[in-house]
Design an enzyme around this catalytic site. Structure first.
Site, mmCIF file in Angstrom:
data_model
loop_
_atom_site.group_PDB
_atom_site.id
_atom_site.type_symbol
_atom_site.label_atom_id
_atom_site.label_comp_id
_atom_site.label_asym_id
_atom_site.label_seq_id
_atom_site.Cartn_x
_atom_site.Cartn_y
_atom_site.Cartn_z
ATOM 1 N N GLY A 79 0.850 -1.195 0.000
ATOM 2 C CA GLY A 79 0.000 0.000 0.000
ATOM 3 C C GLY A 79 0.880 1.237 0.000
ATOM 4 O O GLY A 79 1.537 1.534 0.997
ATOM 5 N N ALA A 80 0.920 1.910 -1.161
ATOM 6 C CA ALA A 80 1.785 3.105 -1.282
ATOM 7 C C ALA A 80 0.961 4.377 -1.157
ATOM 8 O O ALA A 80 1.202 5.357 -1.856
ATOM 9 C CB ALA A 80 2.539 3.059 -2.612
ATOM 10 N N GLY A 128 1.719 4.488 3.809
ATOM 11 C CA GLY A 128 2.784 3.650 3.249
ATOM 12 C C GLY A 128 3.969 4.457 2.755
ATOM 13 O O GLY A 128 5.126 4.156 3.078
ATOM 14 N N ARG A 130 -13.535 4.633 3.499
ATOM 15 C CA ARG A 130 -14.992 4.581 3.351
ATOM 16 C C ARG A 130 -15.458 5.709 2.431
ATOM 17 O O ARG A 130 -15.064 6.849 2.603
ATOM 18 C CB ARG A 130 -15.632 4.724 4.734
ATOM 19 C CG ARG A 130 -17.050 4.260 4.757
ATOM 20 C CD ARG A 130 -17.417 3.949 6.197
ATOM 21 N NE ARG A 130 -18.769 4.357 6.482
ATOM 22 C CZ ARG A 130 -19.223 4.617 7.697
ATOM 23 N NH1 ARG A 130 -18.426 4.527 8.723
ATOM 24 N NH2 ARG A 130 -20.473 4.942 7.872
ATOM 25 N N ARG A 144 -20.302 0.530 6.971
ATOM 26 C CA ARG A 144 -19.110 0.003 7.647
ATOM 27 C C ARG A 144 -18.888 -1.453 7.266
ATOM 28 O O ARG A 144 -17.766 -1.908 7.134
ATOM 29 C CB ARG A 144 -19.302 0.075 9.164
ATOM 30 C CG ARG A 144 -18.841 1.358 9.758
ATOM 31 C CD ARG A 144 -19.054 1.367 11.255
ATOM 32 N NE ARG A 144 -18.934 2.713 11.774
ATOM 33 C CZ ARG A 144 -17.784 3.318 12.042
ATOM 34 N NH1 ARG A 144 -16.665 2.685 11.871
ATOM 35 N NH2 ARG A 144 -17.765 4.557 12.488
ATOM 36 N N THR A 159 -3.977 -1.340 8.354
ATOM 37 C CA THR A 159 -5.290 -1.078 7.736
ATOM 38 C C THR A 159 -6.431 -1.200 8.750
ATOM 39 O O THR A 159 -6.454 -2.115 9.574
ATOM 40 C CB THR A 159 -5.518 -2.084 6.579
ATOM 41 O OG1 THR A 159 -4.403 -2.030 5.698
ATOM 42 C CG2 THR A 159 -6.803 -1.773 5.816
ATOM 43 N N ASN A 160 -7.403 -0.307 8.635
ATOM 44 C CA ASN A 160 -8.591 -0.334 9.496
ATOM 45 C C ASN A 160 -9.707 -1.214 8.934
ATOM 46 O O ASN A 160 -9.768 -1.383 7.729
ATOM 47 C CB ASN A 160 -9.133 1.100 9.634
ATOM 48 C CG ASN A 160 -8.491 1.825 10.786
ATOM 49 O OD1 ASN A 160 -8.153 1.229 11.797
ATOM 50 N ND2 ASN A 160 -8.351 3.131 10.646
ATOM 51 N N HIS A 173 -8.811 -0.124 18.521
ATOM 52 C CA HIS A 173 -8.579 1.174 17.904
ATOM 53 C C HIS A 173 -9.938 1.678 17.436
ATOM 54 O O HIS A 173 -10.501 1.155 16.511
ATOM 55 C CB HIS A 173 -7.628 0.997 16.721
ATOM 56 C CG HIS A 173 -7.230 2.283 16.083
ATOM 57 N ND1 HIS A 173 -6.743 3.350 16.797
ATOM 58 C CD2 HIS A 173 -7.237 2.680 14.792
ATOM 59 C CE1 HIS A 173 -6.464 4.334 15.968
ATOM 60 N NE2 HIS A 173 -6.755 3.956 14.749
HETATM 61 O O1 TXD Z 1 -3.783 3.563 13.727
HETATM 62 C C1 TXD Z 1 -3.994 3.007 12.679
HETATM 63 N N1 TXD Z 1 -3.888 1.704 12.569
HETATM 64 C C2 TXD Z 1 -4.357 3.794 11.479
HETATM 65 C C3 TXD Z 1 -4.977 3.097 10.377
HETATM 66 C C4 TXD Z 1 -3.917 5.124 11.303
HETATM 67 C C5 TXD Z 1 -4.033 5.740 10.089
HETATM 68 C C6 TXD Z 1 -4.574 5.090 8.919
HETATM 69 N N2 TXD Z 1 -5.243 3.858 9.214
HETATM 70 C C7 TXD Z 1 -5.667 3.019 8.094
HETATM 71 O O2 TXD Z 1 -4.539 2.659 7.286
HETATM 72 C C8 TXD Z 1 -6.614 3.677 7.117
HETATM 73 O O3 TXD Z 1 -7.938 3.673 7.625
HETATM 74 C C9 TXD Z 1 -6.450 2.773 5.914
HETATM 75 O O4 TXD Z 1 -7.196 1.591 6.096
HETATM 76 C C10 TXD Z 1 -4.956 2.403 5.936
HETATM 77 C C11 TXD Z 1 -4.096 3.189 4.973
HETATM 78 O O5 TXD Z 1 -4.288 4.564 5.166
HETATM 79 P P1 TXD Z 1 -3.770 5.602 4.052
HETATM 80 O O6 TXD Z 1 -4.090 6.955 4.540
HETATM 81 O O7 TXD Z 1 -2.387 5.288 3.640
HETATM 82 O O8 TXD Z 1 -4.757 5.238 2.841
HETATM 83 P P2 TXD Z 1 -4.568 5.538 1.294
HETATM 84 O O9 TXD Z 1 -3.760 6.777 1.104
HETATM 85 O O10 TXD Z 1 -5.924 5.446 0.713
HETATM 86 O O11 TXD Z 1 -3.671 4.321 0.762
HETATM 87 C C12 TXD Z 1 -4.128 3.026 0.593
HETATM 88 C C13 TXD Z 1 -3.341 2.406 -0.543
HETATM 89 C C14 TXD Z 1 -3.632 3.052 -1.911
HETATM 90 O O12 TXD Z 1 -2.446 3.501 -2.522
HETATM 91 C C15 TXD Z 1 -4.273 1.917 -2.702
HETATM 92 O O13 TXD Z 1 -3.987 1.955 -4.105
HETATM 93 C C16 TXD Z 1 -3.655 0.702 -2.026
HETATM 94 O O14 TXD Z 1 -3.674 1.024 -0.645
HETATM 95 N N3 TXD Z 1 -4.377 -0.524 -2.299
HETATM 96 C C17 TXD Z 1 -3.758 -1.687 -2.549
HETATM 97 N N4 TXD Z 1 -2.463 -2.017 -2.593
HETATM 98 C C18 TXD Z 1 -2.153 -3.298 -2.897
HETATM 99 N N5 TXD Z 1 -3.092 -4.261 -3.115
HETATM 100 C C19 TXD Z 1 -4.399 -3.971 -3.063
HETATM 101 N N6 TXD Z 1 -5.311 -4.929 -3.291
HETATM 102 C C20 TXD Z 1 -4.788 -2.638 -2.773
HETATM 103 N N7 TXD Z 1 -5.970 -2.015 -2.657
HETATM 104 C C21 TXD Z 1 -5.718 -0.722 -2.359
#
Ligand code: TXD
Length: 324
Positions: free
Chosen positions: A20-21, A25, A93, A99, A130-131, A186
């Site tokens: 996840g970039a 990430g 979301r 949810r 991931t949440n 969390h």
């Molecule tokens: O305290 C904690 N655990 C948290 C959790 C604090 C902050 C963020 N939290 C959760 O982390 C947030 O609710 C998300 O579920 C994740 C990632 O947060 P982020 O802000 O980095 O989300 P983005 O910017 O939407 O990035 C998600 C990336 C995006 O580049 C997608 O293209 C990629 O995930 N993605 C995938 N990568 C690989 N394989 C698959 N299948 C895929 N699907 C989406």
């Protein structure tokens, strides 16, 4: 021509793969390489995205002067031999999405990512971000052959850092002097523990009245939502990336830090077969010890409410994964 030197054998440079970039990430990737901690493999499903970020970060090396490499990829084989796998992949979301919809989609993304990584790095520590965090961490453990001490979720470090920061801001003291701990799931049912918060060893109950403490505790509970409201698109990522970095450092440098993380409980706190945030020791073995601290009846109630909500969502996610 110069005579070639006989070089000593170098120990392997640690490798961290980040799935996840997105915001968390890529920010984490930057911290890991710029602190010279490990080489990074950044993977995303979007073509070009991780490659572009990796190249951009590499091109900063002339200024940042670190020696770590980062590659961007869409292929899981490039994660081979990782010491740590971080899973941040998922979707946020969207309007109109329940949810449960989100839970189903992220459960599929996270379990597939973990299973693919497991093929190439069965001995790595898996750090889930991931949440919904506690549920996703459970699913990673449940759907792979990883031992539970090698699967851990990041949330408690972030929630604790938020609480420590608010205490330091309120008292006008250095955050270096503030210790604090947040347990539980969390989310809305997290359990900040003001009784265990101190400033240079002094309990905060000696330094602030209960109304102030309750205000800081509530701000910590709402910490994620406060940032979402300000950003309008997306959620927090700098503090989450710093939190994940601290955990990775504790593992790769075998620091055995005592911190709050989502770990697999087998009887501790009277809970079984669940991932939930509690104090633990994290080192190169993974979760080395789970620490049980005394909780008041009210604190226990909050922890059990939190566990109930996590368990309901685990059951829902497992049903959905099985029905496919
Ligand atoms: O305290 C904690 N655990 C948290 C959790 C604090 C902050 C963020 N939290 C959760 O982390 C947030 O609710 C998300 O579920 C994740 C990632 O947060 P982020 O802000 O980095 O989300 P983005 O910017 O939407 O990035 C998600 C990336 C995006 O580049 C997608 O293209 C990629 O995930 N993605 C995938 N990568 C690989 N394989 C698959 N299948 C895929 N699907 C989406």
């Amino acid at each position: 021509m110069n005579k070639s030197l006989t070089l000593p054998v170098c120990s392997k440079i640690p490798k961290v793969s980040i799935i996840g970039a997105g915001n968390v990430g890529k920010t984490l990737a930057q911290r890991v390489i710029e602190h010279n901690l490990a080489d990074v493999c950044l993977l995303d499903i979007v073509e070009g995205l991780p490659q572009g970020i990796a190249l951009d970060l590499m091109e900063a090396r002339g200024i940042e002067l670190h020696n770590r490499n980062i590659i961007g990829t869409n292929e899981y084989q490039n994660t081979i031999d990782s010491d740590v796998i971080v899973i941040t992949a998922g979707i946020a979301r969207k309007p109109g999405m329940t949810r449960e919809d989100l839970l189903k989609i992220n459960a599929k993304i996270v379990t597939e990512a973990a299973q693919k990584c497991f093929i190439y790095s069965p001995d790595a520590l898996y750090l889930v971000i991931t949440n919904p965090l506690d549920v996703m961490t459970y699913l990673v453990w449940k759907t792979t052959d990883l031992p539970s001490h090698k699967v851990v979720g990041m949330a408690g470090v972030l929630d604790s850092s938020r609480l420590q920061t608010f205490i330091a801001m309120e008292l006008g003291v250095s955050v270096n002097d503030v210790q604090g701990m947040v347990l539980g799931g969390h989310g809305d049912l997290m359990l900040p523990l003001p009784r265990y918060c101190t400033v240079s060893g002094i309990p905060i109950t000696e330094l602030m009245d209960t109304v102030t403490i309750e205000r800081l505790v509530q701000r910590t509970r709402d910490g994620g939502a406060e940032i979402v409201k300000l950003l309008k698109t997306g959620s927090a990522y700098y503090a989450p990336a710093s939190s994940a970095f601290q955990m990775i450092e504790s593992v790769l440098l075998n620091q055995s830090q005592l911190l709050s993380a989502a770990v697999y409980l087998q009887g501790e706190y009277g809970l079984n077969d669940i991932y939930l945030g509690v104090p633990c020791r994290l080192g190169c073995y993974g979760v080395e010890q789970i620490i049980e601290i005394n909780l008041t009846d009210e604190e226990k109630r909050t922890l059990y409410d939190s566990a109930r909500s996590v368990r309901d969502n685990i059951n829902l996610a497992l049903e959905q994964l099985e029905s496919e």
